[in-house]
Design an enzyme around this catalytic site. Structure first.
Site, PDB file in Angstrom:
ATOM      1  N   MET A   1      38.532 -15.395  -3.338  1.00 55.08           N
ATOM      2  CA  MET A   1      39.020 -14.809  -4.590  1.00 55.08           C
ATOM      3  C   MET A   1      38.089 -15.226  -5.735  1.00 55.08           C
ATOM      4  O   MET A   1      38.480 -15.160  -6.910  1.00 55.08           O
ATOM      5  CB  MET A   1      40.457 -15.245  -4.861  1.00 55.08           C
ATOM      6  CG  MET A   1      41.405 -14.770  -3.751  1.00 55.08           C
ATOM      7  SD  MET A   1      43.130 -14.624  -4.249  1.00 55.08           S
ATOM      8  CE  MET A   1      43.465 -16.274  -4.788  1.00 55.08           C
TER       9      MET A   1
ATOM     10  N   GLN B   1      49.162 -11.023  -3.307  1.00 50.52           N
ATOM     11  CA  GLN B   1      49.569 -12.361  -2.850  1.00 50.52           C
ATOM     12  C   GLN B   1      50.014 -13.272  -3.987  1.00 50.52           C
ATOM     13  O   GLN B   1      50.197 -14.463  -3.781  1.00 50.52           O
ATOM     14  CB  GLN B   1      48.469 -13.000  -2.003  1.00 50.52           C
ATOM     15  CG  GLN B   1      47.199 -13.364  -2.739  1.00 50.52           C
ATOM     16  CD  GLN B   1      46.091 -13.790  -1.765  1.00 50.52           C
ATOM     17  OE1 GLN B   1      45.464 -12.966  -1.120  1.00 50.52           O
ATOM     18  NE2 GLN B   1      45.858 -15.086  -1.643  1.00 50.52           N
TER      19      GLN B   1
ATOM     20  N   VAL C   1      36.586 -29.645   1.864  1.00 52.50           N
ATOM     21  CA  VAL C   1      35.584 -30.412   1.105  1.00 52.50           C
ATOM     22  C   VAL C   1      36.339 -31.134  -0.014  1.00 52.50           C
ATOM     23  O   VAL C   1      37.189 -30.545  -0.687  1.00 52.50           O
ATOM     24  CB  VAL C   1      34.497 -29.484   0.522  1.00 52.50           C
ATOM     25  CG1 VAL C   1      33.489 -30.283  -0.298  1.00 52.50           C
ATOM     26  CG2 VAL C   1      33.783 -28.742   1.652  1.00 52.50           C
TER      27      VAL C   1
ATOM     28  N   HIS D   1      33.879 -23.330  -0.819  1.00 50.19           N
ATOM     29  CA  HIS D   1      33.423 -21.997  -0.407  1.00 50.19           C
ATOM     30  C   HIS D   1      31.989 -22.053   0.117  1.00 50.19           C
ATOM     31  O   HIS D   1      31.641 -21.373   1.090  1.00 50.19           O
ATOM     32  CB  HIS D   1      33.463 -21.027  -1.593  1.00 50.19           C
ATOM     33  CG  HIS D   1      34.828 -20.804  -2.176  1.00 50.19           C
ATOM     34  ND1 HIS D   1      35.195 -21.277  -3.414  1.00 50.19           N
ATOM     35  CD2 HIS D   1      35.914 -20.142  -1.691  1.00 50.19           C
ATOM     36  CE1 HIS D   1      36.438 -20.915  -3.673  1.00 50.19           C
ATOM     37  NE2 HIS D   1      36.902 -20.237  -2.645  1.00 50.19           N
TER      38      HIS D   1
END
Ligand code: PAF
Length: 288
Positions: free
Chosen positions: A37, A68, A184, A44
């Site tokens: 998104m 969503q 992460v 990412h």
């Protein structure tokens, strides 16, 4: 592996993306896909780096999916940073950034057909965010049909999302390999999230409660479920600005809560609000 020299190409339409990918596939290229998104961060980028190892062509989608988000959620203020995202993806050798408009993805406005996440989709995140997982699975299904990748990559931070996507791919026989990349974290333990940018400095400190709770749960795992739950919840005692939503231990095979006397591998899921920002995290433990 194909070397990418030009910048990442931003593709706004389905027709164009399909044509570009058909051309690359005709030349024998494999395709890996990272749905996002936007508001991209190192979490990412870890997905993208792994995608580059897996395939010749990497496609990243950037689409803030209205389906969503609930009516009182952060759809309007969700960070949109397309230029910075594309610049970073160019550095990482991404070939195509699929960045459709809402009307490109949902030309009829309200969608008539949705994928349903079933019972597990109504638990934990789904209990606090009704309809969230149906909206997520619906857009992931559409994106997988549009990109038709050999592999699609998701982050372990969204553990319930990963479970539901994997199950959907199995249930619906979708021809794609799902690859999951570890969470992460910042050096102090905070899991990276696009929503971390909402936190002010005091909230940023308070947000560490989630990873501290997971550490406490992990430390107690040899003593069984009751201790794990007690120690995990205790981490939330200290902070006025942090409200625990759930801390639950689930079976990774079913994503249902484990039995009181469960032994072996389990996943601790935690969600909390820090000020107005909702954060989630998880960790795998071995119950003894
Ligand atoms: O994890 C996300 O960012 C979203 O849920 C996804 C998979 C891109 C679908 O909108």
């Amino acid at each position: 592996m194909t070397e990418v020299t030009a910048g990442a190409r931003v593709v706004p339409t389905i027709v164009e993306l399909r044509a570009l990918l058909a051309e690359r596939r005709a030349g024998g290229a494999s395709v890996a896909f990272v749905p996002t998104m936007g508001a991209l961060h190192e979490g990412h980028f870890a997905l993208v780096r792994r995608a580059r190892e897996l395939a010749d062509v990497v496609v990243v989608s950037i689409f803030v999916n209205p389906l969503q988000f609930g009516p009182n959620e952060d759809l309007d203020r969700y960070p949109r940073t397309l230029d910075a995202d594309v610049a970073a993806l160019t550095e990482l050798g991404v070939e195509f950034v699929f960045a459709p408009s809402v009307s490109e993805m949902y030309p009829d406005g309200e969608v008539g057909t949705r994928v349903t996440a079933g019972h597990v989709g109504s638990l934990y995140e789904g209990a606090s965010r009704p309809g969230h997982f149906d909206g997520m699975l619906t857009v992931v299904t559409k994106l997988l049909h549009i990109v038709a990748p050999d592999a699609a990559l998701f982050g372990q931070k969204d553990a319930q999302q990963v479970f539901l996507v994997r199950r959907m791919v199995r249930d619906l026989n979708l021809p794609v390999a799902i690859e999951v990349v570890p969470t992460v974290r910042e050096p102090d333990g905070l899991a990276l999230s696009s929503r971390n940018r909402y936190l002010d400095p005091a909230q940023r400190v308070a947000a560490l409660t989630l990873s501290e709770a997971l550490r406490a749960a992990h430390a107690a795992s040899g003593d069984g479920l009751a201790e794990v739950l007690a120690e995990g919840a205790a981490a939330f005692g200290d902070h006025d600005d942090v409200t625990l939503d759930y801390l639950v231990v689930v079976d990774p095979a079913t994503f249902l809560p484990v039995a009181d006397d469960a032994r072996g591998e389990a996943v601790v899921l935690v969600a909390a609000s820090v000020g107005a920002t909702r954060l989630i995290d998880n960790a795998t433990i071995t119950l003894g």
